[in-house]
Enzyme design. Sequence first.
Site, short mmCIF file in Angstrom:
data_model
loop_
_atom_site.label_atom_id
_atom_site.label_comp_id
_atom_site.label_asym_id
_atom_site.label_seq_id
_atom_site.Cartn_x
_atom_site.Cartn_y
_atom_site.Cartn_z
N GLY A 1 -4.30 2.71 -9.31
CA GLY A 1 -5.01 3.30 -8.19
C GLY A 1 -6.45 3.42 -8.29
O GLY A 1 -7.16 3.91 -7.54
N SER A 2 -7.16 2.44 -9.06
CA SER A 2 -8.75 2.29 -9.29
C SER A 2 -9.46 1.95 -7.81
O SER A 2 -10.12 2.44 -7.46
CB SER A 2 -9.03 1.82 -10.39
OG SER A 2 -9.09 0.35 -10.09
N LYS B 1 16.50 -2.86 0.78
CA LYS B 1 14.83 -2.83 1.06
C LYS B 1 14.61 -2.34 2.57
O LYS B 1 13.60 -1.64 2.75
CB LYS B 1 14.37 -4.00 0.82
CG LYS B 1 12.87 -4.03 0.65
CD LYS B 1 12.32 -5.10 -0.02
CE LYS B 1 10.81 -5.30 0.17
NZ LYS B 1 10.21 -6.40 -0.69
N MET C 1 2.93 -3.60 -5.59
CA MET C 1 3.19 -4.59 -6.22
C MET C 1 4.77 -5.03 -5.68
O MET C 1 5.60 -5.39 -6.51
CB MET C 1 3.50 -4.13 -7.83
CG MET C 1 2.10 -4.23 -8.58
SD MET C 1 1.08 -5.39 -8.28
CE MET C 1 1.62 -6.68 -8.99
N ASN D 1 -4.22 -6.47 2.30
CA ASN D 1 -4.26 -6.57 1.01
C ASN D 1 -5.31 -7.03 0.19
O ASN D 1 -6.02 -7.91 0.73
CB ASN D 1 -2.81 -7.40 0.48
CG ASN D 1 -2.60 -7.46 -0.86
OD1 ASN D 1 -2.47 -6.30 -1.56
ND2 ASN D 1 -2.36 -8.68 -1.37
N HIS E 1 -6.40 -9.16 -3.53
CA HIS E 1 -5.93 -9.87 -4.27
C HIS E 1 -6.87 -10.26 -5.22
O HIS E 1 -8.17 -10.75 -4.99
CB HIS E 1 -5.35 -11.17 -3.57
CG HIS E 1 -4.75 -12.09 -4.44
ND1 HIS E 1 -3.49 -11.76 -5.10
CD2 HIS E 1 -5.09 -13.40 -5.13
CE1 HIS E 1 -3.25 -12.70 -5.80
NE2 HIS E 1 -4.06 -13.53 -6.20
C1 GRF Z 1 -6.08 -5.00 -8.28
O1 GRF Z 1 -6.60 -5.90 -9.32
C2 GRF Z 1 -5.72 -5.39 -7.20
O2 GRF Z 1 -6.41 -6.72 -6.71
C3 GRF Z 1 -4.12 -6.07 -7.37
O3 GRF Z 1 -3.60 -5.11 -8.26
C4 GRF Z 1 -4.74 -4.45 -9.05
C5 GRF Z 1 -4.68 -2.95 -8.67
O4 GRF Z 1 -5.55 -2.08 -9.58
N1 GRF Z 1 -3.37 -6.35 -6.32
P1 GRF Z 1 -5.51 -0.46 -9.34
O5 GRF Z 1 -4.07 0.04 -9.26
O6 GRF Z 1 -6.40 -0.67 -7.90
O7 GRF Z 1 -6.24 0.09 -10.47
#
Ligand code: GRF
Length: 183
Positions: free
Chosen positions: A12-13, A58, A83, A100, A102
């Site tokens: 979650g950064s 789902k 994810m 999203n 990426h």
């Molecule tokens: C990020 O690199 C994002 O682009 C990818 O997953 C990672 C998530 O990192 N989809 P965080 O959980 O936000 O630290």
Amino acid sequence: MKRIAVFASGSGSNFQVIAENFPVVFVFSDHRDAYVLERAQNLDVASYAFELKEFDNKAAYEKALVDLLDEHQIDLVCLAGYMKIVGPTLLAAYEGRIINIHPAYLSEFPGAHGIQDAWDAGVAESGVTIHYVDSGVDTGKIIHQVRVPRLETDTIETFETRIHEAEYKLYPQVLKELGVTER
Ligand code: GRF
């Protein structure tokens, strides 16, 4: 004022950067033990967590998500390290309102390992992309993307760190562009 929710599966950064800059109505995690939930608590952001395996299928899981989003009158869902592939139930209700991030320059290196795949391919540059979510894997309309060079001196770790730094700049920039009001 646009009301945003963030979906994150792990650390979650990106959520943290978003929440530091914008009012987040709630964060959702599909893992009850995800670190993002601790970040939410520290930042005083409401959080919800439930897991796909707790539902019959789902569609039922996503129905619960749609109910949550409706209940909180969310205008924009920000996936940030969520994810799971967004399925038809969630898309039917919120397509065009889900974005999203990426960690590669789409359409290069889609999928769950964008950083590693770019590194393994030996590219001179990769990047970061924010796009609308559609039924494909990282195929939706691109909103904004930036290049991130791979330096001669890079290790996978320093490369990854530079990709993340680009993410932390790009997400707030895109949210501003989409008319989300800063805190
Ligand atoms: C990020 O690199 C994002 O682009 C990818 O997953 C990672 C998530 O990192 N989809 P965080 O959980 O936000 O630290």
